[in-house]
Design a protein around this motif. Structure first.
Motif, PDB file in Angstrom:
ATOM      1  N   GLY A  86      62.689  68.820 -17.642  1.00 24.24           N
ATOM      2  CA  GLY A  86      61.526  67.961 -17.563  1.00 24.24           C
ATOM      3  C   GLY A  86      60.237  68.756 -17.665  1.00 24.24           C
ATOM      4  N   ILE A  87      59.131  68.034 -17.619  1.00 28.83           N
ATOM      5  CA  ILE A  87      57.828  68.674 -17.694  1.00 28.83           C
ATOM      6  C   ILE A  87      57.270  68.764 -16.275  1.00 28.83           C
ATOM      7  N   PRO A  88      56.896  69.946 -15.829  1.00 26.79           N
ATOM      8  CA  PRO A  88      56.371  70.066 -14.472  1.00 26.79           C
ATOM      9  C   PRO A  88      55.013  69.365 -14.340  1.00 26.79           C
ATOM     10  N   GLY A  89      54.805  68.780 -13.202  1.00 25.08           N
ATOM     11  CA  GLY A  89      53.539  68.116 -12.919  1.00 25.08           C
ATOM     12  C   GLY A  89      52.777  68.865 -11.853  1.00 25.08           C
ATOM     13  N   PRO A  90      51.591  68.410 -11.557  1.00 24.17           N
ATOM     14  CA  PRO A  90      50.813  69.094 -10.512  1.00 24.17           C
ATOM     15  C   PRO A  90      51.467  68.914  -9.138  1.00 24.17           C
ATOM     16  N   ARG A  91      51.285  69.911  -8.308  1.00 22.66           N
ATOM     17  CA  ARG A  91      51.841  69.840  -6.963  1.00 22.66           C
ATOM     18  C   ARG A  91      51.016  68.871  -6.135  1.00 22.66           C
ATOM     19  N   PRO A  92      51.667  68.147  -5.236  1.00 23.34           N
ATOM     20  CA  PRO A  92      50.891  67.263  -4.366  1.00 23.34           C
ATOM     21  C   PRO A  92      50.007  68.064  -3.422  1.00 23.34           C
ATOM     22  N   GLU A  93      48.882  67.500  -3.069  1.00 23.76           N
ATOM     23  CA  GLU A  93      47.948  68.185  -2.154  1.00 23.76           C
ATOM     24  C   GLU A  93      48.615  68.325  -0.789  1.00 23.76           C
ATOM     25  N   GLU A  94      48.449  69.477  -0.179  1.00 21.38           N
ATOM     26  CA  GLU A  94      49.014  69.692   1.150  1.00 21.38           C
ATOM     27  C   GLU A  94      48.044  69.106   2.196  1.00 21.38           C
ATOM     28  N   THR A  95      48.608  68.390   3.162  1.00 21.90           N
ATOM     29  CA  THR A  95      47.799  67.856   4.252  1.00 21.90           C
ATOM     30  C   THR A  95      48.006  68.714   5.492  1.00 21.90           C
ATOM     31  N   GLN A  96      46.935  68.960   6.194  1.00 20.47           N
ATOM     32  CA  GLN A  96      47.055  69.804   7.380  1.00 20.47           C
ATOM     33  C   GLN A  96      46.667  69.060   8.610  1.00 20.47           C
TER      34      GLN A  96
END
Length: 54
Positions: A44-54
Motif C-alpha cells: 500500500g501507499i503510506p499515509g501521514p502519521r496521526p498526531e500524537e496527543t499528550q
C-alpha cells in the motif's frame, strides 16, 4: 570460441577467468529465475502519521 582458443594456447589464467565468469553468470541467471517466480506483496501507499496527543 574464446575459451577454446585460450585452452589451445594454454592461457591458464584466461581459461580460469572465463570459467569464473560463466559460473557467476549461471548463478545470476538462476537467481533471476527464482526472483521472477516470487509473489509480490502490495504494502500500500503510506499515509501521514496521526498526531500524537499528550
Amino acid at each position: 570460441m574464446r575459451r577454446k582458443r585460450a585452452q589451445w594456447e594454454q592461457w591458464l589464467g584466461e581459461v580460469e577467468g572465463i570459467e569464473s565468469a560463466l559460473v557467476f553468470l549461471r548463478a545470476k541467471q538462476a537467481e533471476a529465475t527464482r526472483f521472477i517466480k516470487r509473489t509480490v506483496t502490495d504494502l500500500g501507499i503510506p499515509g501521514p502519521r496521526p498526531e500524537e496527543t499528550q
